[in-house]
Design a protein around this motif. Structure first.
Motif, PDB file in Angstrom:
ATOM      1  N   HIS A  96      -4.596  23.611  -3.326  1.00 39.11           N
ATOM      2  CA  HIS A  96      -5.418  22.444  -3.643  1.00 39.11           C
ATOM      3  C   HIS A  96      -4.596  21.193  -3.366  1.00 39.11           C
ATOM      4  O   HIS A  96      -3.413  21.126  -3.711  1.00 39.11           O
ATOM      5  CB  HIS A  96      -5.848  22.464  -5.109  1.00 39.11           C
ATOM      6  N   GLN A  97      -5.214  20.210  -2.724  1.00 38.69           N
ATOM      7  CA  GLN A  97      -4.475  18.994  -2.390  1.00 38.69           C
ATOM      8  C   GLN A  97      -5.320  17.751  -2.650  1.00 38.69           C
ATOM      9  O   GLN A  97      -6.540  17.801  -2.676  1.00 38.69           O
ATOM     10  CB  GLN A  97      -4.014  19.021  -0.936  1.00 38.69           C
ATOM     11  N   GLN A  98      -4.632  16.657  -2.822  1.00 37.20           N
ATOM     12  CA  GLN A  98      -5.280  15.371  -3.072  1.00 37.20           C
ATOM     13  C   GLN A  98      -4.389  14.255  -2.547  1.00 37.20           C
ATOM     14  O   GLN A  98      -3.165  14.311  -2.671  1.00 37.20           O
ATOM     15  CB  GLN A  98      -5.525  15.180  -4.577  1.00 37.20           C
ATOM     16  N   GLU A  99      -5.006  13.265  -1.950  1.00 37.93           N
ATOM     17  CA  GLU A  99      -4.261  12.081  -1.499  1.00 37.93           C
ATOM     18  C   GLU A  99      -4.530  10.925  -2.448  1.00 37.93           C
ATOM     19  O   GLU A  99      -5.682  10.599  -2.741  1.00 37.93           O
ATOM     20  CB  GLU A  99      -4.644  11.688  -0.072  1.00 37.93           C
ATOM     21  N   ILE A 100      -3.471  10.323  -2.919  1.00 33.34           N
ATOM     22  CA  ILE A 100      -3.554   9.194  -3.844  1.00 33.34           C
ATOM     23  C   ILE A 100      -3.156   7.934  -3.104  1.00 33.34           C
ATOM     24  O   ILE A 100      -2.128   7.898  -2.428  1.00 33.34           O
ATOM     25  CB  ILE A 100      -2.624   9.404  -5.053  1.00 33.34           C
ATOM     26  N   THR A 101      -3.962   6.907  -3.214  1.00 40.99           N
ATOM     27  CA  THR A 101      -3.625   5.608  -2.610  1.00 40.99           C
ATOM     28  C   THR A 101      -3.557   4.557  -3.703  1.00 40.99           C
ATOM     29  O   THR A 101      -4.321   4.592  -4.669  1.00 40.99           O
ATOM     30  CB  THR A 101      -4.670   5.196  -1.558  1.00 40.99           C
ATOM     31  N   GLN A 102      -2.646   3.637  -3.543  1.00 41.36           N
ATOM     32  CA  GLN A 102      -2.491   2.540  -4.507  1.00 41.36           C
ATOM     33  C   GLN A 102      -2.124   1.273  -3.749  1.00 41.36           C
ATOM     34  O   GLN A 102      -1.193   1.250  -2.956  1.00 41.36           O
ATOM     35  CB  GLN A 102      -1.403   2.883  -5.539  1.00 41.36           C
ATOM     36  N   HIS A 103      -2.888   0.224  -4.001  1.00 38.55           N
ATOM     37  CA  HIS A 103      -2.588  -1.076  -3.418  1.00 38.55           C
ATOM     38  C   HIS A 103      -1.744  -1.889  -4.403  1.00 38.55           C
ATOM     39  O   HIS A 103      -1.996  -1.880  -5.605  1.00 38.55           O
ATOM     40  CB  HIS A 103      -3.875  -1.822  -3.077  1.00 38.55           C
ATOM     41  N   GLN A 104      -0.758  -2.553  -3.879  1.00 40.43           N
ATOM     42  CA  GLN A 104       0.138  -3.400  -4.661  1.00 40.43           C
ATOM     43  C   GLN A 104       0.846  -2.621  -5.767  1.00 40.43           C
ATOM     44  O   GLN A 104       0.508  -2.706  -6.942  1.00 40.43           O
ATOM     45  CB  GLN A 104      -0.634  -4.587  -5.261  1.00 40.43           C
ATOM     46  N   LEU A 105       1.828  -1.863  -5.369  1.00 43.18           N
ATOM     47  CA  LEU A 105       2.648  -1.105  -6.311  1.00 43.18           C
ATOM     48  C   LEU A 105       3.940  -1.875  -6.566  1.00 43.18           C
ATOM     49  O   LEU A 105       4.661  -2.225  -5.628  1.00 43.18           O
ATOM     50  CB  LEU A 105       2.955   0.285  -5.753  1.00 43.18           C
ATOM     51  N   ARG A 126       0.841  -1.196   0.000  1.00 39.99           N
ATOM     52  CA  ARG A 126       0.000   0.000   0.000  1.00 39.99           C
ATOM     53  C   ARG A 126       0.872   1.240   0.000  1.00 39.99           C
ATOM     54  O   ARG A 126       1.868   1.322   0.731  1.00 39.99           O
ATOM     55  CB  ARG A 126      -0.935   0.023   1.216  1.00 39.99           C
ATOM     56  N   VAL A 127       0.495   2.195  -0.842  1.00 44.56           N
ATOM     57  CA  VAL A 127       1.224   3.463  -0.954  1.00 44.56           C
ATOM     58  C   VAL A 127       0.222   4.604  -0.868  1.00 44.56           C
ATOM     59  O   VAL A 127      -0.852   4.542  -1.476  1.00 44.56           O
ATOM     60  CB  VAL A 127       2.008   3.538  -2.279  1.00 44.56           C
ATOM     61  N   ALA A 128       0.564   5.631  -0.097  1.00 41.18           N
ATOM     62  CA  ALA A 128      -0.256   6.846  -0.009  1.00 41.18           C
ATOM     63  C   ALA A 128       0.633   8.043  -0.319  1.00 41.18           C
ATOM     64  O   ALA A 128       1.709   8.194   0.259  1.00 41.18           O
ATOM     65  CB  ALA A 128      -0.878   6.989   1.371  1.00 41.18           C
ATOM     66  N   ILE A 129       0.163   8.872  -1.255  1.00 39.55           N
ATOM     67  CA  ILE A 129       0.921  10.035  -1.693  1.00 39.55           C
ATOM     68  C   ILE A 129       0.026  11.261  -1.596  1.00 39.55           C
ATOM     69  O   ILE A 129      -1.145  11.218  -1.985  1.00 39.55           O
ATOM     70  CB  ILE A 129       1.403   9.869  -3.149  1.00 39.55           C
ATOM     71  N   LYS A 130       0.573  12.352  -1.071  1.00 42.63           N
ATOM     72  CA  LYS A 130      -0.152  13.619  -1.015  1.00 42.63           C
ATOM     73  C   LYS A 130       0.422  14.569  -2.047  1.00 42.63           C
ATOM     74  O   LYS A 130       1.633  14.777  -2.115  1.00 42.63           O
ATOM     75  CB  LYS A 130      -0.059  14.228   0.390  1.00 42.63           C
ATOM     76  N   VAL A 131      -0.466  15.136  -2.851  1.00 39.44           N
ATOM     77  CA  VAL A 131      -0.066  16.044  -3.917  1.00 39.44           C
ATOM     78  C   VAL A 131      -0.748  17.391  -3.679  1.00 39.44           C
ATOM     79  O   VAL A 131      -1.946  17.445  -3.394  1.00 39.44           O
ATOM     80  CB  VAL A 131      -0.445  15.493  -5.307  1.00 39.44           C
TER      81      VAL A 131
END
Length: 321
Positions: A136-145, A122-127
């Motif tokens: 303006h911000q957004q959090e991106i999550t990705q499972h199995q990178l 799991r990866v979480a990235i804040k942009v």
């Protein structure tokens, strides 16, 4: 005589929709309005309930084909991208991909991947981006990178190209990116206790329409899916029309069958009947092209000479599942 319902003016909210019941509304119309509202609420609840199992089912049926097409794209194009590291855990590309959308502004995609020999659960990235004094911000999550890049949409950040433009390349401005979480296969958060962030001047490249589609929270390149549909179309022509012409058989029924099978619906049904679960058809096509060390092109060029002088309908192939 219709029954009227009296509603005190103070009981009516100012933002009441125009079709809401008033003091002049009859009882049947009022009940119909309430039932419509209740029906919409039930539909929204059902959509949320059904969405999760539907996503699981479609992933099992269609994911392999999307993975095969997307993996083939990155094997040929990943080295052409600029990759920047975030503490050696993941990498990102500062060149975003601008995908056309129904809105005036395109959807911008950022590509991320795990570094070599790293598998992340799991990866979480804040942009973040600052526009007109507003952050303006957004959090991106990705499972199995894994090492194969993944494209995620920046839908919460209103990016806008600057005036300079060279061909299909644009300048967008500075973007702040922070790695908030990176959990490995052992459940260890590699970011814990660290601040891993970067500010980069972003650019964007225009994408060819219908080459990127959104499925299951990320975007996939479907060039090879479209190529395989073209291959199916060519095989249908060769087996139904071209072979009959060579043998002197009637063409009317065969041309009709060809048009049906190579319509958008016909190609989609034929493709997925051959590529459900494990995507055997498209994987075999990609493997043959790569084994021959040739560009992954459709079979149309292989029969162009043989079919020269014989006109045949060329049904348009559109992207998508």
């Amino acid at each position: 005589m219709p029954i009227l319902i009296a509603i005190h003016p103070r009981a009516v909210p100012k933002d009441m929709p125009p079709d809401a019941p008033t003091s002049e509304t009859s009882a049947p119309e009022t009940w119909a309005h309430l039932l419509r509202l209740g029906g919409f609420t039930i539909l929204r609840i059902l959509r949320r309930v059904v969405r999760a199992p539907a996503d699981r089912l479609t992933r099992k049926l269609f994911l392999a084909a999307y993975e095969a097409s997307d993996d083939a794209y990155w094997r040929h194009h990943a080295t052409q991208c600029e990759w920047r590291s975030l503490d050696g855990i993941i990498e990102y590309s500062p060149d975003l991909l601008a995908v056309p959308s129904e809105q005036a502004a395109p959807v911008y995609l950022i590509a991320i991947r795990a570094t070599s020999n790293t598998d992340l659960e799991r990866v979480a990235i804040k942009v973040k981006a600052k526009k007109s004094g507003i952050i303006h911000q957004q959090e991106i999550t990705q499972h199995q990178l894994r090492g194969t890049p993944v494209r995620k949409a920046l839908t919460a950040i209103p990016l806008k190209p600057k005036s300079s433009k060279v061909a299909d390349w644009h300048r967008l401005g500075d973007i702040y990116i922070k790695l908030a979480q990176a959990v490995d296969c052992d459940g260890v958060d590699l970011v814990k206790g660290k601040k891993i962030a970067n500010i980069f001047p972003s650019t964007s490249t225009d994408s060819v329409p219908h080459c990127q589609v959104e499925r299951w929270g990320q975007y996939w390149n479907i060039d090879e899916i479209n190529v395989e549909k073209e291959n199916i179309k060519t095989r249908c022509y060769r087996e139904l029309v071209q072979s009959a012409k060579q043998l002197g058989r009637p063409l009317t029924m065969r041309r009709t069958a060809y048009r049906l099978l190579t319509s958008q619906l016909g190609l989609t049904l034929t493709f997925w009947s051959q590529n459900l679960w494990n995507a055997e058809g498209v994987r075999a096509s990609i493997a043959r092209a790569e084994a021959n060390d040739l560009p992954i092109l459709s079979e149309k060029s292989q029969t162009a000479t043989a079919s020269r002088g014989t006109a045949h309908p060329d049904a348009s192939t559109e992207a998508g599942s």
